[in-house]
Design a protein around this motif. Structure first.
Motif, PDB file in Angstrom:
ATOM      1  N   ALA A 116      10.670   1.884   4.505  1.00  0.00           N
ATOM      2  CA  ALA A 116      10.977   1.682   3.088  1.00  0.00           C
ATOM      3  C   ALA A 116      10.753   2.923   2.249  1.00  0.00           C
ATOM      4  O   ALA A 116       9.925   3.786   2.560  1.00  0.00           O
ATOM      5  N   ASN A 117      11.498   2.975   1.143  1.00  0.00           N
ATOM      6  CA  ASN A 117      11.278   3.974   0.103  1.00  0.00           C
ATOM      7  C   ASN A 117      10.336   3.369  -0.926  1.00  0.00           C
ATOM      8  O   ASN A 117      10.733   2.508  -1.721  1.00  0.00           O
ATOM      9  N   LEU A 118       9.084   3.803  -0.916  1.00  0.00           N
ATOM     10  CA  LEU A 118       8.092   3.227  -1.814  1.00  0.00           C
ATOM     11  C   LEU A 118       8.256   3.683  -3.263  1.00  0.00           C
ATOM     12  O   LEU A 118       7.562   3.174  -4.149  1.00  0.00           O
ATOM     13  N   SER A 119       9.159   4.593  -3.510  1.00  0.00           N
ATOM     14  CA  SER A 119       9.503   4.929  -4.894  1.00  0.00           C
ATOM     15  C   SER A 119      10.377   3.847  -5.511  1.00  0.00           C
ATOM     16  O   SER A 119      10.477   3.751  -6.748  1.00  0.00           O
ATOM     17  N   PRO A 125       7.524  -1.637  -4.068  1.00  0.00           N
ATOM     18  CA  PRO A 125       6.084  -1.499  -3.810  1.00  0.00           C
ATOM     19  C   PRO A 125       5.747  -1.875  -2.375  1.00  0.00           C
ATOM     20  O   PRO A 125       6.424  -2.695  -1.746  1.00  0.00           O
ATOM     21  N   PHE A 126       4.660  -1.294  -1.864  1.00  0.00           N
ATOM     22  CA  PHE A 126       4.299  -1.562  -0.482  1.00  0.00           C
ATOM     23  C   PHE A 126       3.959  -3.034  -0.264  1.00  0.00           C
ATOM     24  O   PHE A 126       4.187  -3.570   0.823  1.00  0.00           O
ATOM     25  N   SER A 127       3.418  -3.701  -1.274  1.00  0.00           N
ATOM     26  CA  SER A 127       3.120  -5.126  -1.133  1.00  0.00           C
ATOM     27  C   SER A 127       4.367  -5.916  -0.784  1.00  0.00           C
ATOM     28  O   SER A 127       4.318  -6.878  -0.008  1.00  0.00           O
ATOM     29  N   GLU A 128       5.505  -5.514  -1.328  1.00  0.00           N
ATOM     30  CA  GLU A 128       6.764  -6.189  -1.023  1.00  0.00           C
ATOM     31  C   GLU A 128       7.239  -5.839   0.391  1.00  0.00           C
ATOM     32  O   GLU A 128       7.784  -6.691   1.111  1.00  0.00           O
ATOM     33  N   VAL A 150       5.520  -5.447  15.034  1.00  0.00           N
ATOM     34  CA  VAL A 150       6.383  -5.165  13.898  1.00  0.00           C
ATOM     35  C   VAL A 150       5.603  -4.214  12.990  1.00  0.00           C
ATOM     36  O   VAL A 150       4.467  -4.513  12.606  1.00  0.00           O
ATOM     37  N   ILE A 151       6.204  -3.078  12.663  1.00  0.00           N
ATOM     38  CA  ILE A 151       5.530  -2.085  11.819  1.00  0.00           C
ATOM     39  C   ILE A 151       6.251  -2.008  10.486  1.00  0.00           C
ATOM     40  O   ILE A 151       7.450  -1.691  10.429  1.00  0.00           O
ATOM     41  N   ALA A 152       5.542  -2.307   9.405  1.00  0.00           N
ATOM     42  CA  ALA A 152       6.078  -2.184   8.050  1.00  0.00           C
ATOM     43  C   ALA A 152       5.446  -0.954   7.405  1.00  0.00           C
ATOM     44  O   ALA A 152       4.223  -0.850   7.335  1.00  0.00           O
ATOM     45  N   TYR A 153       6.270  -0.027   6.948  1.00  0.00           N
ATOM     46  CA  TYR A 153       5.733   1.236   6.442  1.00  0.00           C
ATOM     47  C   TYR A 153       6.725   1.863   5.461  1.00  0.00           C
ATOM     48  O   TYR A 153       7.882   1.455   5.349  1.00  0.00           O
ATOM     49  N   GLY A 154       6.251   2.881   4.781  1.00  0.00           N
ATOM     50  CA  GLY A 154       7.136   3.605   3.879  1.00  0.00           C
ATOM     51  C   GLY A 154       6.443   4.800   3.270  1.00  0.00           C
ATOM     52  O   GLY A 154       5.240   5.019   3.456  1.00  0.00           O
ATOM     53  N   GLY A 155       7.211   5.567   2.524  1.00  0.00           N
ATOM     54  CA  GLY A 155       6.697   6.723   1.818  1.00  0.00           C
ATOM     55  C   GLY A 155       7.454   6.904   0.512  1.00  0.00           C
ATOM     56  O   GLY A 155       8.475   6.246   0.264  1.00  0.00           O
TER      57      GLY A 155
END
Length: 415
Positions: A162-165, A168-171, A188-193
Motif C-alpha cells: 500500500a501507499n500509506l500517503s 492509513p496503515f490501520s485500513e 499474508v503480509i500487509a505493509y506499505g510506505g
C-alpha cells in the motif's frame, strides 16, 4: 536479574537438513556458516567460538573444517532442526515461540482472487483488477495492491502492498485481515510506505512462471520512508506461545527487531521496525540491565539481508558486530541469567540463489558457571521456547521439549 535472552542471528544456518534432496533440491549443499568461514578462513569470532559455534558446525556438518576457529571444550551446544516446511523467518520465529507448525497450503493468488475480491466488495471497498488479462492482481481503493509475494518461495505468501500517503496503515491491516480470513497460505503480509504516488506500486508489477503476479516491493519504494508491516500467519495461536505463557506467570516478554514485527506480544515491551544491528544490540543490552525478570528475544536481520544480497563479506562483517556485542552482553550477565544464540533457518550466500536455505541452526547456551553440556540434535526450534517456560516455571508452550533439566544436570560451577 533472572533474564533469559534468545538472540536469533537471522539465517545463520550450519548445514542443510537431511530432507533437502527430496523437498528443496535447490538447497543441496547449503551451509551458511561453513561457507562463510570457507570464504574467510581467517575470520575470528571469539565470543561465538567460546560459546561453541564450531562445535555446533561440526555436529551438523562433520567435514567442515575451513576456519582458524576451533571447537570449545567448555561449550554448551547443540543443533536444532526446522520442524516447519521450507525455511521461513515468520514460521521459524513462531516455532521458536512454541507453535506446532502446520503444513502450509501452496497456491498462486490467481486461484483465490475471485473469493478475495468478493469479500472486499462486500466490505465496501472499490476493487479492480490490474492489468487487464487472465493474470491479474487486485487494486483496492486506488492505493493497495494484493497479489503474490515474489520474494519468498512462490505460492506460500500473499502480499498487500500500500501507499500509506493515500490510505492509513490501520485500513491496510483491516484489508489484510479480510484476505487472511479467505485464504490458507502460510502467511499474508500487509505493509506499505509513504510514496509520492500510488502509480509507483503499479509500475512495479511483475509476474513469474506464468501464474504468479505481485509487486516488486524494493522497486516500488515502499521500504524507503514510513514503512509499516503486519504479518498474519496461518494456524498461529498466540495464546499457546511463550509470551502468553509467561504473562500468566507475571513475567514480561521483550521483543527487539524483526521478531517484534511478527510475534504477538500485547502485554510486553516491543521494539518493532528496527533493522540496524548496532541499535538492536544496544537496546538488548539495556534490557538485560533492567532489574526486573524478563524474557528477551532479539532478531539480527542484517545477516539475512546479506544472504539475500549474496554478499558474503557483508555477512561476515555483521557477524563480527554481533560477536563484539555478545561479549558485552555476557559481561553483564549474572548467575541467574541464561543466553541462547541460535538462528531460524539458513541463507547461504554462496549456494547459487538468493532465497532462504533449509538448514539446521546452531544452539549455543551460556550461563555463568555452566558446566559443558552436549544438547545434541533437537527436533524442533520449539525446544528453546519450552526451555524458556521451564526457566520461569511457566506452563510449556504448545510444542517443544525443554532442555533445562540437561543444563542443570551438567551443573553450575560456583564462583
Amino acid at each position: 536479574m533472572n533474564k533469559f535472552l534468545v538472540l536469533v542471528i537471522d539465517s545463520f544456518g550450519v548445514g542443510a537438513m537431511d530432507d533437502v534432496p527430496q523437498v528443496r533440491p535447490q538447497d543441496s549443499g547449503a551451509n551458511t556458516c561453513g561457507h562463510i568461514l570457507q570464504t574467510f578462513p581467517a575470520l575470528r569470532l571469539p565470543t561465538l567460538e567460546q560459546l561453541g559455534l564450531i562445535n555446533a558446525l561440526q555436529l551438523a556438518a562433520p567435514h567442515c573444517d575451513h576456519s582458524v576457529m576451533r571447537a570449545s571444550p567448555a561449550a554448551t551446544f547443540g543443533v536444532a532442526q526446522l520442524q516447519h516446511e521450507g525455511g521461513d523467518t515468520f514460521m521459524g520465529h513462531q516455532e521458536i515461540m512454541g507453535t506446532l507448525p502446520l503444513p502450509p497450503l501452496r497456491m498462486p493468488f490467481s486461484k483465490v482472487i475471485d473469493k478475495v475480491e468478493a469479500a472486499l466488495l462486500r466490505a465496501g471497498y472499490h476493487v479492480t483488477r490490474h492489468p487487464d488479462g487472465e493474470l491479474a492482481l487486485l487494486w483496492v481503493n486506488d492505493a493497495v495492491a494484493i497479489g503474490d509475494n515474489l520474494e519468498a518461495d512462490l505460492g506460500q505468501v500473499f502480499n498487500i502492498c500500500a501507499n500509506l500517503s493515500a490510505v492509513p496503515f490501520s485500513e491496510v491491516e483491516k484489508i489484510g485481515r479480510i484476505v487472511r480470513a479467505q485464504v490458507e497460505v502460510g502467511r499474508v503480509i500487509a505493509y506499505g510506505g509513504l510514496l509520492a504516488s500510488s502509480a509507483q506500486i503499479l509500475a512495479a508489477v511483475e509476474s513469474k512462471q506464468g501464474c504468479y503476479i505481485g509487486i516488486n516491493s524494493p522497486r516500488a519504494g515502499v521500504y524507503q520512508r514510513g514503512f509499516e508491516v503486519v504479518h498474519l500467519g496461518y494456524g498461529v495461536d498466540a495464546s499457546v506461545q511463550v509470551p502468553a505463557r509467561l504473562h500468566q506467570q507475571g513475567i514480561t516478554s521483550v521483543l527487539v527487531g524483526k521478531v517484534a514485527d511478527i510475534v504477538a506480544n500485547p502485554h510486553g515491551r516491543n521494539y518493532p521496525r528496527l533493522v540496524d544491528s548496532q541499535i538492536i544490540l544496544d537496546i538488548t543490552l539495556e534490557e538485560m540491565q533492567r532489574p526486573q525478570a524478563a524474557f528477551i528475544c532479539t532478531n539480527i536481520q542484517e545477516t539475512d539481508l546479506a544472504g539475500h544480497a549474496e554478499d558474503t563479506a557483508r555477512y561476515a562483517e555483521r557477524l563480527q558486530l554481533v560477536d563484539n556485542a555478545l561479549a558485552r552482553i555476557i559481561a553483564h550477565m549474572d548467575v541467574s541469567d541464561c543466553l541462547v544464540v541460535m538462528a531460524d533457518h539458513g541463507n547461504d550466500p554462496t549456494v547459487g540463489h538468493s532465497k532462504h536455505t533449509r538448514e539446521q541452526v546452531p544452539l549455543l547456551v551460556y550461563r555463568r558457571g555452566q558446566q559443558p553440556c552436549a544438547l545434541g540434535i533437537r527436533r524442533t526450534l520449539s525446544d528453546v521456547g519450552a526451555t524458556v517456560c521451564e526457566f520461569f516455571h511457566a506452563r510449556i508452550p504448545q510444542n517443544g521439549d525443554g532442555f533445562l533439566a540437561a543444563l542443570n544436570a551438567a551443573g553450575i560451577q560456583s564462583a
